[in-house]
Design an enzyme around this catalytic site. Sequence first.
Site, PDB file in Angstrom:
ATOM      1  N   ILE A   1       9.189  -7.864  -0.030  1.00  0.00           N
ATOM      2  CA  ILE A   1       9.673  -6.892  -1.005  1.00  0.00           C
ATOM      3  C   ILE A   1       9.377  -5.538  -0.374  1.00  0.00           C
ATOM      4  O   ILE A   1       8.290  -5.305   0.142  1.00  0.00           O
ATOM      5  CB  ILE A   1       8.986  -7.098  -2.375  1.00  0.00           C
ATOM      6  CG1 ILE A   1       9.407  -6.054  -3.398  1.00  0.00           C
ATOM      7  CG2 ILE A   1       7.482  -7.105  -2.274  1.00  0.00           C
ATOM      8  CD1 ILE A   1       8.918  -6.398  -4.821  1.00  0.00           C
ATOM      9  N   SER A   2      10.373  -4.648  -0.361  1.00  0.00           N
ATOM     10  CA  SER A   2      10.247  -3.404   0.411  1.00  0.00           C
ATOM     11  C   SER A   2       9.150  -2.500  -0.144  1.00  0.00           C
ATOM     12  O   SER A   2       8.762  -2.610  -1.300  1.00  0.00           O
ATOM     13  CB  SER A   2      11.547  -2.627   0.384  1.00  0.00           C
ATOM     14  OG  SER A   2      12.589  -3.427   0.822  1.00  0.00           O
ATOM     15  N   GLN A   3       8.735  -1.583   0.710  1.00  0.00           N
ATOM     16  CA  GLN A   3       7.777  -0.569   0.283  1.00  0.00           C
ATOM     17  C   GLN A   3       8.450   0.295  -0.791  1.00  0.00           C
ATOM     18  O   GLN A   3       9.582   0.753  -0.591  1.00  0.00           O
ATOM     19  CB  GLN A   3       7.403   0.285   1.500  1.00  0.00           C
ATOM     20  CG  GLN A   3       6.355   1.313   1.221  1.00  0.00           C
ATOM     21  CD  GLN A   3       6.121   2.247   2.420  1.00  0.00           C
ATOM     22  OE1 GLN A   3       6.874   2.212   3.389  1.00  0.00           O
ATOM     23  NE2 GLN A   3       5.105   3.070   2.317  1.00  0.00           N
TER      24      GLN A   3
ATOM     25  N   ARG B   1       7.047  -4.147 -11.098  1.00  0.00           N
ATOM     26  CA  ARG B   1       7.057  -4.701  -9.734  1.00  0.00           C
ATOM     27  C   ARG B   1       6.190  -5.951  -9.625  1.00  0.00           C
ATOM     28  O   ARG B   1       6.461  -6.844  -8.828  1.00  0.00           O
ATOM     29  CB  ARG B   1       6.581  -3.624  -8.743  1.00  0.00           C
ATOM     30  CG  ARG B   1       6.872  -3.960  -7.272  1.00  0.00           C
ATOM     31  CD  ARG B   1       6.658  -2.736  -6.392  1.00  0.00           C
ATOM     32  NE  ARG B   1       7.105  -2.957  -5.021  1.00  0.00           N
ATOM     33  CZ  ARG B   1       6.288  -3.175  -3.985  1.00  0.00           C
ATOM     34  NH1 ARG B   1       4.989  -3.215  -4.177  1.00  0.00           N
ATOM     35  NH2 ARG B   1       6.779  -3.363  -2.778  1.00  0.00           N
TER      36      ARG B   1
END
Lengths: 813, 251
Positions: B100-102, B74
């Site tokens: 950027i999503s959780q 990530r």
Amino acid sequence: MVRERLNSQQLRPPVFAVMLISAAALAYEILLMRLFSIIQWHHFAYMVISLALLGYGVSGALLSLAHRWTSPHFAGLFVANAALFGVSTVVCFLFAQRLPFNTLEMIWDLTQWTYLLWSYLLLFIPFFFAANSICLAFSRFDAQISRIYAFDLMGAGLGALGIIALLYWLSPEAILRWLGVAGLLAAVFALWEMNAPRPWRIAPWVLIPAVLLSLLPHDWFVLQLSQYKALSQTLQISGARLLSQTSNPMGVLSLVANDRIPFRLAPGLSLHNPHEPPEQLALFIDGDAPTAITRFTGDKHEIGYLDYQTSALPYHLAKPDRLLILGLGGGSGLLQAKYHDVERIDAVELNPRIIELLTLTHADFSGWPQLQIGTSIHEAEARGYISSHDDRYDLIQVSLLDSAGAGSAGVHALNEGYLYTREALQDYLIRLTTDGMLSITRWIKLPPRDGLKLFATAIEALRESGVEAPDQRLMMIRGWNTSTLLVKKRPFTVQEIADMLTFCDSRAFDTVYYPGMHASRANRFNILQQAYFYEGATALLGNRAETYQAEYKFQIEPATDDRPYFFNFFKWESLPEILSLYRRGGFSLLELGYPVLLLTLLQAITASLVLILLPLWAFRQKGKLNLAGYHWRVGGYFLAIGLAYLFIEIAFLQKFILFLAHPIYAVAVVLCGFLIFSGVGSFYSQRIVNGKLFHSLSRAMLWLIAITLLYLQILPDLFDHLADLPGAAKALVSLTLIAPVAFLMGLPFPLGLSKVAARAPRLVPWAWGINGCASLLSSILASLLAIHLGFNLVVIAALLLYLGIGLIPLEKA
Amino acid sequence: MFAAKRLSLPALFVPLILIAILATAGRGLADESHAQRRAEMIHLIEADVRRTSVYLKRSALDPRVLEALAQVPRHEFVPSSEVSRAYQNRPLPIGHGQTISQPYIVAIMTDLLGLEAGARVLEIGTGSGYQAAVLAALDTRVWTIEIIEPLGLEAAERLQRLGYDRIETRIGDGYYGWPEQAPFDAIVVTAAADHIPPPLIKQLKPGGRMIIPVGGRFQVQQLVMVEKTTEGKTTTRQILPVRFVPLTRAD
């Protein structure tokens, strides 16, 4: 040296400079609200600006500590503070908007809180300097406090009026620059007004920054929108271009086109919709809440998608001869009606700029030449229009104009709104023909909030209108992101129910409620974990409605005109559970508005306590607090009048909003009316009470209490009777009503401060600071009290405080 | 300043070489610590899912999804300023007003799609490319479209550099999907939408699933899952990403 010479002369109080500074400071406060609503979001604006007003409290605390030193240097200090106020209005905002602050990230990132703190610190500076100038004048010319305060208040009144007028005329960023210049000019003006010797020797030092400010490049003032606002995001997309941007007190309207990647704004469209929307322009208000202006060529087939929204339901039950649309927005409600061949349409829109876009500047695009046949557009506020027109309609459509994003974060929780109150729904029902229907579309939140609250409101409105069986007159459906509620004057017929079922089945919409609905018809297409909507609706119609509302984890009791907080869903009981989930996907369950208000209050109380107690502590250290508790009386007195004044002002503003039928004009009339008439009250205060403070002031306060209580009784009926008056006449009536109340409210401050100046001059700045802190606390407390108890009780609380101050003797030890 | 000019060339090289050695070692160390932090993040997500028992009708995620999350670096998908926070279980800004999503939400969304190896997945809204990488780590083929050009270019370059050759990227309008590659077993629409584009529903295979997170950039309010039955009928399920019932006594 110059300063010494300045003070060696016989000085005059710079009342007109005070007036100008006060006007600019109030204008700045309103302007900041606008500026931050544009670059950030409203709730953040509220918090920052509330706390920036602590500048008044800090000023009082510091000046009371430096009291001995300030008096001999009055003229120089006054000019310096006025000039610094002017410069800092601009500089501090420009710095504040460059902070990399992101409200949305606050739950994830603690460093965001330090940026928030910086915002406070920066924006408090201008208010601090403005407050210093005024307080210095009080201290130096203590025999003329009533006169100075009169100019201070009248300045603020003119500032309120002026900024609203300016916002129609100039962009907010342009006004910012000129407010800075105004502050500097006040400093220059004061030199002559005070009768300072050789003012031209100091004047250039103030005039140069004024010239520099007016010449600063425009680029420096460009507003930096948060990159997470809808407008910023839309402009990132290839092909997007800003067509126009206009501004008025209601907001900045931005119109965006994209020839490469079309907009397709159509909330709540059915999955079964086969039509692609035609070309659209996206219309943003304050960079958020986009609505579409859709190209219409006159060919109905091109807008077939509008028949696949939940809001199209009423047209499938009966064809209305006369339709009223509340909230024109980009005009999709109008198009939807035209698609269904409605021939007579009235559409109400508050913002004249939106009407212009649709009917003038982009008339060819919007198809206005075709749309205007049989259509009248009224520039008015929805409730105002309803109460001042007697026409009857077969259908009243309340449009979905707020944005889903903002609504879902709960940021509207604190916006008073009169569109969805119980009384509003009653008013709409009165305007329906015998077989007429009211249709309201809302965004869906999960778990349900506004949908159920609206349903509960409709039940109450029907009952209040004398309907015994509301269950026969309600119908509600939902798609995956919108719900539509129908309220009918007469029971729904079997045919209408059958038509509704056909409509829903063909579009994969779920029925939430209709007369005779069976549980098996719920939750079939847009499947929730449980049939929450159906269960809620039936529970609210049943005997256990109150228990259900009490046990529901969100606040879904109907809003009323006295407690007009439809969007407040916050409940304390649910807070621990929601907080335990907030980083695990549960954050949207938290309704932000109320906690933000509370957080603001806590910060304000803490800061106020420090600011009030710190000077006392310092006095005691120096052994100068030998007043046998007199200071507590002074503190109590100024705290009480600071709280009470704004309680009444805010509550009356809410009461007059409905009567004046226009939130912006109401702010202008009410703020300006209160401040100016209080200024007049202050001006004549000495003459009126003639030295007999205790008895006469308390008598004046009894008059105030009597008149205000009378208003609480008669205003609703009086407003009803006068609803048909033209706007200017309504403004005149409002000012006449406000005048006596405001006049009396203008007495306690100057009378009290004069007494304090005579007995303990050191406490004059302290009292001023307390009054500043109290005003700030008051505006927050007023909202909190109104949410829980309603505005009538806010007024009662204020009256009790005024009764109390009549009993506090300030001239005796 | 002036003293530096008199330094000889070798004297300049020695510190440079030292820095290079340190950097390489540091990189190795960094990779190791990234892997460790990634593992910690996975534990966190597992614990969260267990605790909140999301509406998946089971209390744990598919182990393959967690493996996929454990594989994807990530920290390569966030801007350099955010690398230190890359393995915090939170959304992060990636510029252009996007995030950027959780990871928790990525895990749930991926799990809900119920993907088999070899599945064909369409993603609308590439963003950083992280979701696409997680999908590809499940041995699927991914086609992904981004509407913001600079973001799309960055993501394409990043995915290529990291060797995700089963992901194809495109810049443009996602409304019409990717008809040449249709139908898809699954579609992820991460770009905000106020309605579900009909062309996408058409491009969904019978038995396929589409998932749409609804909400702001830093918070997901609900997940909308569109399911197409084998007969071609569509239904939607609206899923809260947490276990939360609205009534105090109800369950």
